[in-house]
Scaffold this active site. Structure first.
Site, mmCIF file in Angstrom:
data_model
loop_
_atom_site.group_PDB
_atom_site.id
_atom_site.type_symbol
_atom_site.label_atom_id
_atom_site.label_comp_id
_atom_site.label_asym_id
_atom_site.label_seq_id
_atom_site.Cartn_x
_atom_site.Cartn_y
_atom_site.Cartn_z
ATOM 1 N N ASP A 120 -2.459 -12.617 5.277
ATOM 2 C CA ASP A 120 -3.506 -13.316 6.031
ATOM 3 C C ASP A 120 -4.850 -13.135 5.333
ATOM 4 O O ASP A 120 -5.599 -14.089 5.122
ATOM 5 C CB ASP A 120 -3.571 -12.757 7.457
ATOM 6 C CG ASP A 120 -4.661 -13.418 8.275
ATOM 7 O OD1 ASP A 120 -4.746 -14.664 8.248
ATOM 8 O OD2 ASP A 120 -5.448 -12.692 8.919
ATOM 9 N N LYS B 71 0.885 -1.167 0.000
ATOM 10 C CA LYS B 71 0.000 0.000 0.000
ATOM 11 C C LYS B 71 0.925 1.219 0.000
ATOM 12 O O LYS B 71 0.891 2.076 0.891
ATOM 13 C CB LYS B 71 -0.920 -0.055 1.230
ATOM 14 C CG LYS B 71 -2.014 0.986 1.257
ATOM 15 C CD LYS B 71 -3.121 0.743 0.250
ATOM 16 C CE LYS B 71 -4.106 1.904 0.270
ATOM 17 N NZ LYS B 71 -5.079 1.869 -0.845
ATOM 18 N N ASP C 52 -5.423 -3.233 -2.328
ATOM 19 C CA ASP C 52 -6.856 -3.164 -2.658
ATOM 20 C C ASP C 52 -7.098 -3.671 -4.080
ATOM 21 O O ASP C 52 -8.017 -4.461 -4.334
ATOM 22 C CB ASP C 52 -7.421 -1.742 -2.439
ATOM 23 C CG ASP C 52 -6.563 -0.630 -3.022
ATOM 24 O OD1 ASP C 52 -5.469 -0.908 -3.554
ATOM 25 O OD2 ASP C 52 -6.997 0.547 -2.941
HETATM 26 C C1 IPM Z 1 -3.638 -17.866 9.842
HETATM 27 C C2 IPM Z 1 -4.457 -17.548 11.040
HETATM 28 C C3 IPM Z 1 -3.559 -16.932 12.109
HETATM 29 C C4 IPM Z 1 -2.978 -15.655 11.534
HETATM 30 C C5 IPM Z 1 -4.246 -16.687 13.462
HETATM 31 C C6 IPM Z 1 -4.869 -17.935 14.011
HETATM 32 C C7 IPM Z 1 -3.289 -16.080 14.450
HETATM 33 O O1 IPM Z 1 -5.531 -16.727 10.718
HETATM 34 O O2 IPM Z 1 -2.669 -18.635 9.970
HETATM 35 O O3 IPM Z 1 -3.958 -17.377 8.751
HETATM 36 O O4 IPM Z 1 -3.627 -14.606 11.557
HETATM 37 O O5 IPM Z 1 -1.840 -15.715 11.058
HETATM 38 MN MN MN Z 2 -5.734 -16.389 8.555
#
Ligand code: IPM
Ligand code: MN
Length: 361
Positions: free
Chosen positions: A245, A189, A221
Site C-alpha cells: 500500500d 522486514k 526501508d
Molecule cells: C488502496 C487504498 C486502500 C488500501 C484503502 C482505501 C482501504 O489505500 O487500495 O491502496 O489501503 O488498500
Molecule cells: Mn493505498
C-alpha cells in the site's frame, strides 16, 4: 461471451473517474464489436447514506455473480470517526476478502511524454517500468485480534501470515516476472519481523521452481529509498499488504502522479479493478481528477478477466498517444494556470483516440 461487469463508483472522485473509464470502455467495445453488461451498485460512504451500510448485501451478491468488478474509490472523511464496520474502507476490504483477490497487481510505468512531469529528475526516472504484486487479503489489514480501547488508551493489530498465503501470491509474482524482465524483488522486514522471515523462506522455496527468474530480497526501508533513487532497477516487486500500500503511492510520485496508476486484484477467479489513487475528497465534484488510472484499470480488466489483449493494448496506446499530444490533467502540469484538461475532457480525448483506431494514432 456475456461480460457482466458490476460497476461501483463509490466516493469522492470515484464517480467521475468511473464515468471516464466507462466512456473509454464504450469506445473500445464499439471499435471491436463487444457488448458489456454494466450493473451499477452502491459501495462506501455513498452506500451508507443510501442503505445504512457500506457494503449492502445486494452489492456483494451482484459482485459474486459478475464476470468482473470495477471500482472507482471508497473513502469519505464524514465517516472518519465512525466504528470500523461503518467506514467506507471496511466495505472494500470485505469485498476483497469475499472475492478472494489475494494478488494486487499495480504496474507503475513512466510514460515517455511525462518524464519531466513529476518531481524527480528525468535522468533518474525515465524508463521506469515496474509492477507491484501486493498481497491483498492478509497481514495487518485483516489480522485478529484487533481492538481500540480509548478507556485504557490501548490499541492492537495482528500481523499474521501463513505459508499458503505467501506461496500463492509469490507464485503470481514469479509467473508475472516470466512475462516481463525476469526479476523479482521480494520486500520484507526480515531483520525484525517473524512474518517477514516466514515470507523470505517461502519466497525462496517458490523461487527454486523458477530457475529462469532472478530473485533479490530487500528490506522495506531500503526499498522505499531505492524506489526514489533508482526506480529502473525494479521489475516485479513482491510485497505484503501494508508495505505494498505504502510503496505503490511512492511509485505514483516517481511516474508523475498517483492519478496515473491502475490496479488489478486477482485470485480465485473473479477480478476486481480499481485505480490506486483513492477518493481524494478535496478534488471531488470539480471535474479535475486524472482519469487515466481508472481508464488503465479498464484495460487491465479486458486483459485479465476477458482475455481481450488487443482491446487492452488499444486503450494503453490511446493513453500514450493522448499524453504524446500534450494532453494533461491538472495533476500533470506545474502550475494551475498551465493549460490542462478536465477529467471528462481527458476521457473524451482518449475515447476519441480509441475510436479513431490504430491507423489514426
Ligand atoms: C488502496 C487504498 C486502500 C488500501 C484503502 C482505501 C482501504 O489505500 O487500495 O491502496 O489501503 O488498500
Ligand atoms: Mn493505498
Amino acid at each position: 461471451m456475456n461480460k457482466k461487469i458490476v460497476v461501483l463508483p463509490g466516493d469522492g472522485i470515484g464517480p467521475e473517474v468511473t464515468d471516464a473509464a466507462l466512456l473509454v470502455l464504450g469506445a473500445v467495445g464499439r471499435q471491436h464489436g463487444h457488448q458489456f453488461d454494466l450493473q451499477p451498485a452502491e459501495i462506501g460512504g455513498a452506500a451508507v447514506r443510501q442503505t445504512g451500510t457500506s457494503l449492502p448485501p445486494a452489492t456483494l451478491q451482484a459482485c459474486l455473480g459478475a464476470n468482473a468488478v470495477f471500482l472507482g474509490a471508497v473513502g469519505d472523511p464524514a465517516y472518519d470517526l465512525a466504528p470500523r464496520e461503518q467506514r467506507p474502507e471496511y466495505a472494500l476490504l470485505t469485498l476483497r476478502k469475499a472475492l478472494g483477490v489475494y494478488a494486487n497487481l499495480r504496474p507503475a510505468k513512466l510514460w515517455p511524454a511525462l518524464s519531466s512531469a513529476g518531481p524527480l529528475k528525468p535522468e533518474r526516472v525515465s524508463g521506469t517500468d515496474l509492477c507491484f504484486v501486493r498481497e491483498l487479503t492478509g497481514g495487518l489489514y485483516f489480522g485478529e485480534p484487533r481492538s481500540l480501547d480509548m478507556r485504557t488508551g490501548e490499541a492492537l493489530n495482528t500481523l499474521r501470515y501463513s505459508r499458503a498465503e505467501v506461496e500463492r501470491v509469490a507464485e503470481v509474482a514469479f509467473r508475472l516476472a516470466r512475462q516481463r524482465r525476469s526479476v523479482v524483488t521480494s520486500v520484507d522486514k526480515a531483520n525484525v519481523l517473524e512474518t517477514s522471515r516466514l515470507w523470505r523462506i517461502v519466497v525462496d522455496e517458490v523461487a527454486s521452481r523458477y530457475p529462469g527468474i532472478r530473485l533479490e530480497h530487500m528490506y522495506v526501508d531500503a526499498c522505499a529509498m531505492a524506489i526514489a533513487l533508482d526506480p529502473r532497477r525494479f521489475d516485479v516487486v513482491l510485497t505484503e499488504n501494508l508495505f505494498g500500500d505504502i510503496l505503490s503511492d511512492e511509485a505514483g510520485a516517481v511516474v508523475g502522479s498517483l492519478g496515473l496508476l491502475p490496479s488489478a486484484s486477482l485470485g480465485l477467479g473473479l477480478g476486481l479493478y480499481e485505480p490506486v489513487h483513492g477518493s481524494a475528497p478535496s478534488l471531488a465534484g470539480k471535474n479535475v481528477a486524472n482519469p487515466i488510472g481508472a481508464i488503465l484499470s479498464v484495460a487491465m480488466m479486458l486483459r485479465h478477466s476477458f482475455g481481450l489483449m488487443s482491446e487492452a493494448a488499444d486503450i494503453e496506446a490511446a493513453v500514450g498517444a493522448a499524453l504524446d499530444e500534450g494532453a494533461r490533467t491538472r495533476d500533470l502540469v506545474a502550475n494551475e494556470a498551465d493549460a490542462h484538461l478536465s477529467c471528462s475532457a481527458m476521457a473524451q480525448r482518449i475515447a476519441g483516440l480509441v475510436a479513431a483506431g490504430p491507423r489514426r494514432r
